[in-house]
Motif scaffolding. Structure first.
Motif, PDB file in Angstrom:
ATOM      1  N   GLY A  66     -28.137  40.992  -6.467  1.00  0.00           N
ATOM      2  CA  GLY A  66     -27.789  42.394  -6.576  1.00  0.00           C
ATOM      3  C   GLY A  66     -27.059  42.711  -7.860  1.00  0.00           C
ATOM      4  N   GLY A  67     -26.820  44.007  -8.049  1.00  0.00           N
ATOM      5  CA  GLY A  67     -26.250  44.476  -9.296  1.00  0.00           C
ATOM      6  C   GLY A  67     -24.758  44.721  -9.282  1.00  0.00           C
ATOM      7  N   GLY A  68     -24.080  44.372  -8.178  1.00  0.00           N
ATOM      8  CA  GLY A  68     -22.637  44.576  -8.131  1.00  0.00           C
ATOM      9  C   GLY A  68     -21.925  43.832  -9.245  1.00  0.00           C
ATOM     10  N   LYS A  69     -20.976  44.488  -9.885  1.00  0.00           N
ATOM     11  CA  LYS A  69     -20.351  43.913 -11.076  1.00  0.00           C
ATOM     12  C   LYS A  69     -19.130  43.062 -10.769  1.00  0.00           C
ATOM     13  N   ARG A  70     -18.548  43.206  -9.591  1.00  0.00           N
ATOM     14  CA  ARG A  70     -17.281  42.519  -9.331  1.00  0.00           C
ATOM     15  C   ARG A  70     -17.415  41.470  -8.224  1.00  0.00           C
ATOM     16  N   ARG A  71     -17.625  41.888  -6.995  1.00  0.00           N
ATOM     17  CA  ARG A  71     -17.611  40.943  -5.887  1.00  0.00           C
ATOM     18  C   ARG A  71     -18.885  40.102  -5.823  1.00  0.00           C
ATOM     19  N   THR A  72     -20.011  40.677  -6.206  1.00  0.00           N
ATOM     20  CA  THR A  72     -21.270  39.935  -6.141  1.00  0.00           C
ATOM     21  C   THR A  72     -21.245  38.677  -7.010  1.00  0.00           C
ATOM     22  N   PRO A  73     -20.846  38.762  -8.289  1.00  0.00           N
ATOM     23  CA  PRO A  73     -20.789  37.525  -9.084  1.00  0.00           C
ATOM     24  C   PRO A  73     -19.822  36.490  -8.526  1.00  0.00           C
ATOM     25  N   VAL A  74     -18.689  36.947  -7.983  1.00  0.00           N
ATOM     26  CA  VAL A  74     -17.705  36.006  -7.441  1.00  0.00           C
ATOM     27  C   VAL A  74     -18.287  35.255  -6.246  1.00  0.00           C
ATOM     28  N   LEU A  75     -18.940  35.968  -5.324  1.00  0.00           N
ATOM     29  CA  LEU A  75     -19.552  35.312  -4.175  1.00  0.00           C
ATOM     30  C   LEU A  75     -20.666  34.366  -4.607  1.00  0.00           C
ATOM     31  N   ALA A  76     -21.461  34.792  -5.598  1.00  0.00           N
ATOM     32  CA  ALA A  76     -22.538  33.922  -6.076  1.00  0.00           C
ATOM     33  C   ALA A  76     -21.979  32.638  -6.663  1.00  0.00           C
ATOM     34  N   ALA A  77     -20.932  32.753  -7.453  1.00  0.00           N
ATOM     35  CA  ALA A  77     -20.335  31.560  -8.063  1.00  0.00           C
ATOM     36  C   ALA A  77     -19.799  30.601  -7.011  1.00  0.00           C
ATOM     37  N   ARG A  78     -19.323  31.144  -5.914  1.00  0.00           N
ATOM     38  CA  ARG A  78     -18.724  30.301  -4.878  1.00  0.00           C
ATOM     39  C   ARG A  78     -19.752  29.699  -3.930  1.00  0.00           C
ATOM     40  N   PHE A  79     -20.788  30.471  -3.562  1.00  0.00           N
ATOM     41  CA  PHE A  79     -21.636  30.040  -2.460  1.00  0.00           C
ATOM     42  C   PHE A  79     -23.115  29.830  -2.812  1.00  0.00           C
ATOM     43  N   ALA A  80     -23.617  30.440  -3.857  1.00  0.00           N
ATOM     44  CA  ALA A  80     -25.065  30.509  -4.040  1.00  0.00           C
ATOM     45  C   ALA A  80     -25.634  29.300  -4.770  1.00  0.00           C
ATOM     46  N   ASP A  81     -26.847  28.947  -4.378  1.00  0.00           N
ATOM     47  CA  ASP A  81     -27.660  28.016  -5.145  1.00  0.00           C
ATOM     48  C   ASP A  81     -28.531  28.770  -6.144  1.00  0.00           C
ATOM     49  N   GLU A  82     -28.783  30.049  -5.834  1.00  0.00           N
ATOM     50  CA  GLU A  82     -29.607  30.885  -6.710  1.00  0.00           C
ATOM     51  C   GLU A  82     -29.070  32.307  -6.692  1.00  0.00           C
ATOM     52  N   PHE A  83     -29.091  32.951  -7.860  1.00  0.00           N
ATOM     53  CA  PHE A  83     -28.726  34.360  -7.965  1.00  0.00           C
ATOM     54  C   PHE A  83     -29.966  35.142  -8.357  1.00  0.00           C
ATOM     55  N   ASN A  84     -30.266  36.199  -7.591  1.00  0.00           N
ATOM     56  CA  ASN A  84     -31.466  36.994  -7.825  1.00  0.00           C
ATOM     57  C   ASN A  84     -31.103  38.435  -8.135  1.00  0.00           C
ATOM     58  N   LEU A  85     -31.704  38.972  -9.180  1.00  0.00           N
ATOM     59  CA  LEU A  85     -31.513  40.383  -9.519  1.00  0.00           C
ATOM     60  C   LEU A  85     -32.852  41.102  -9.376  1.00  0.00           C
ATOM     61  N   PRO A  86     -32.949  42.051  -8.437  1.00  0.00           N
ATOM     62  CA  PRO A  86     -34.224  42.727  -8.209  1.00  0.00           C
ATOM     63  C   PRO A  86     -34.374  44.008  -9.017  1.00  0.00           C
ATOM     64  N   PHE A  87     -35.589  44.208  -9.527  1.00  0.00           N
ATOM     65  CA  PHE A  87     -36.029  45.505 -10.066  1.00  0.00           C
ATOM     66  C   PHE A  87     -35.092  46.024 -11.158  1.00  0.00           C
ATOM     67  N   ALA A  88     -34.715  45.154 -12.062  1.00  0.00           N
ATOM     68  CA  ALA A  88     -33.801  45.513 -13.145  1.00  0.00           C
ATOM     69  C   ALA A  88     -34.492  45.304 -14.484  1.00  0.00           C
ATOM     70  N   SER A  89     -34.059  46.056 -15.478  1.00  0.00           N
ATOM     71  CA  SER A  89     -34.588  45.888 -16.832  1.00  0.00           C
ATOM     72  C   SER A  89     -34.124  44.561 -17.415  1.00  0.00           C
ATOM     73  N   VAL A  90     -34.752  44.167 -18.506  1.00  0.00           N
ATOM     74  CA  VAL A  90     -34.334  42.948 -19.203  1.00  0.00           C
ATOM     75  C   VAL A  90     -32.880  43.085 -19.652  1.00  0.00           C
ATOM     76  N   GLU A  91     -32.525  44.263 -20.151  1.00  0.00           N
ATOM     77  CA  GLU A  91     -31.159  44.472 -20.645  1.00  0.00           C
ATOM     78  C   GLU A  91     -30.140  44.381 -19.518  1.00  0.00           C
TER      79      GLU A  91
END
Length: 313
Positions: free
Chosen positions: A179-204
């Motif tokens: 997801g595109g959340g700027k604060r809590r999403t990256p923190v949870l991904a760093a702690r728990f995820a094996d993969e981070f997925n961003l859907p339907f977003a531009s390259v930038e």
């Protein structure tokens, strides 16, 4: 670069249709078949024959396929209690011989909760619940055999759980967050995820969010290289412009819009577009396939796109 197939069954699909797509993807050599976890259609479509439960579907596919990996983008934490969800995913992992991946998110689609009587708390609470669910699910799976698991959180309490069954994959099936959340999403991904997925977003936007996730890993003392990065993008590929237009029309989308925001055009154009995502760090692409009757679409990409990427298939 790995290519995976991603479907949206809430838009209208039976189990047999999903099985046909999964088997086609398996035969064509795609890395995985994923599906959304939604209970209500989106947009101006009939949605018939109605929603299919994600983990019921994946249990069937676990027995009706043999090699392809299976998972969700994303199971909503609002839909299920974490203990029963851990049991379901572990069971489907066993049924598949260890081919399951769990994508888990906070939930976002208000109307589907209202339509099926599912509580939908404010976004802050949803993220709190997601964080607790991740602690519980991974804790249950990691608890040694013969041990027990306890958890006392703000939203969930587990007491003397036997933490069974265990998944086939150890220490547990891969966990995807996104997801595109700027604060809590990256923190949870760093702690728990094996993969981070961003859907339907531009390259930038992808480059910016991947940067946030990498920095969150560094702050958590995790090597960012241990977190796989991926995108999900709608697919509309054709051998000719007429075929691209036909496929765009079949899913009710404008060709120009798909060329701007998805993977649309000739095989060469799709390869070029995927290459731009690879340049900012994407290692895996989930191809959102919306017309589940068009199996030639999957075969075209497997034959003419994947080989140019050095991808599976």
């Amino acid at each position: 670069m790995e290519l995976r197939i991603f479907t949206e069954p809430q838009q209208g699909a039976s189990y047999d249709q999903l099985l046909a797509v999964a088997r086609c993807a398996e035969d064509a050599g795609y890395g995985a078949f994923f599906r959304s976890d939604h209970y209500l259609k989106m947009g101006d479509v009939s949605g018939l024959p109605g929603p299919t439960d994600a983990w019921t579907t994946l249990a069937g596919l676990a027995r009706d396929t043999s090699q392809i990996r299976l998972g969700t983008l994303m199971t909503a934490a609002t839909f299920r209690y974490p203990g029963p969800l851990a049991i379901s995913v572990a069971q489907v992992d066993a049924m598949s011989g260890g081919r399951v991946e769990l994508g888990l998110g906070a939930g976002w689609y208000t109307e589907e909760h209202e339509a099926y009587g599912i509580p939908f708390p404010p976004v802050g609470e949803r993220f709190d619940r997601l964080g607790e669910q991740l602690q519980i699910i991974t804790g249950l799976w990691r608890t040694p055999l013969g041990g027990s698991f306890d958890f006392h959180g703000s939203h969930y309490t587990l007491t003397r759980s036997p933490a069974l069954p265990k998944p086939v994959q150890r220490p547990h099936p891969p966990i995807l967050l996104g997801g595109g959340g700027k604060r809590r999403t990256p923190v949870l991904a760093a702690r728990f995820a094996d993969e981070f997925n961003l859907p339907f977003a531009s390259v930038e936007d992808t480059a910016a969010q991947f940067g946030r996730v990498r920095r969150a890993c560094e702050r958590a003392g995790r090597d960012p290289g241990t977190l796989r990065l991926s995108n999900a993008l709608v697919l509309c590929c054709g051998r000719t412009d007429a075929e691209v237009r036909r496929r765009a029309g079949a899913i009710g989308r404008a060709e120009d819009e798909l060329r701007a925001n998805g993977l649309a055009g000739s095989p060469a154009e799709v390869v070029d577009r995927i290459g731009r995502y690879a340049e900012v760090g994407a290692e895996r692409i989930y191809l959102q396939v919306l017309d589940l009757t068009d199996l030639d679409h999957l075969e075209l990409v497997a034959a003419q796109v994947a080989p140019q990427l050095g991808a599976a298939p």
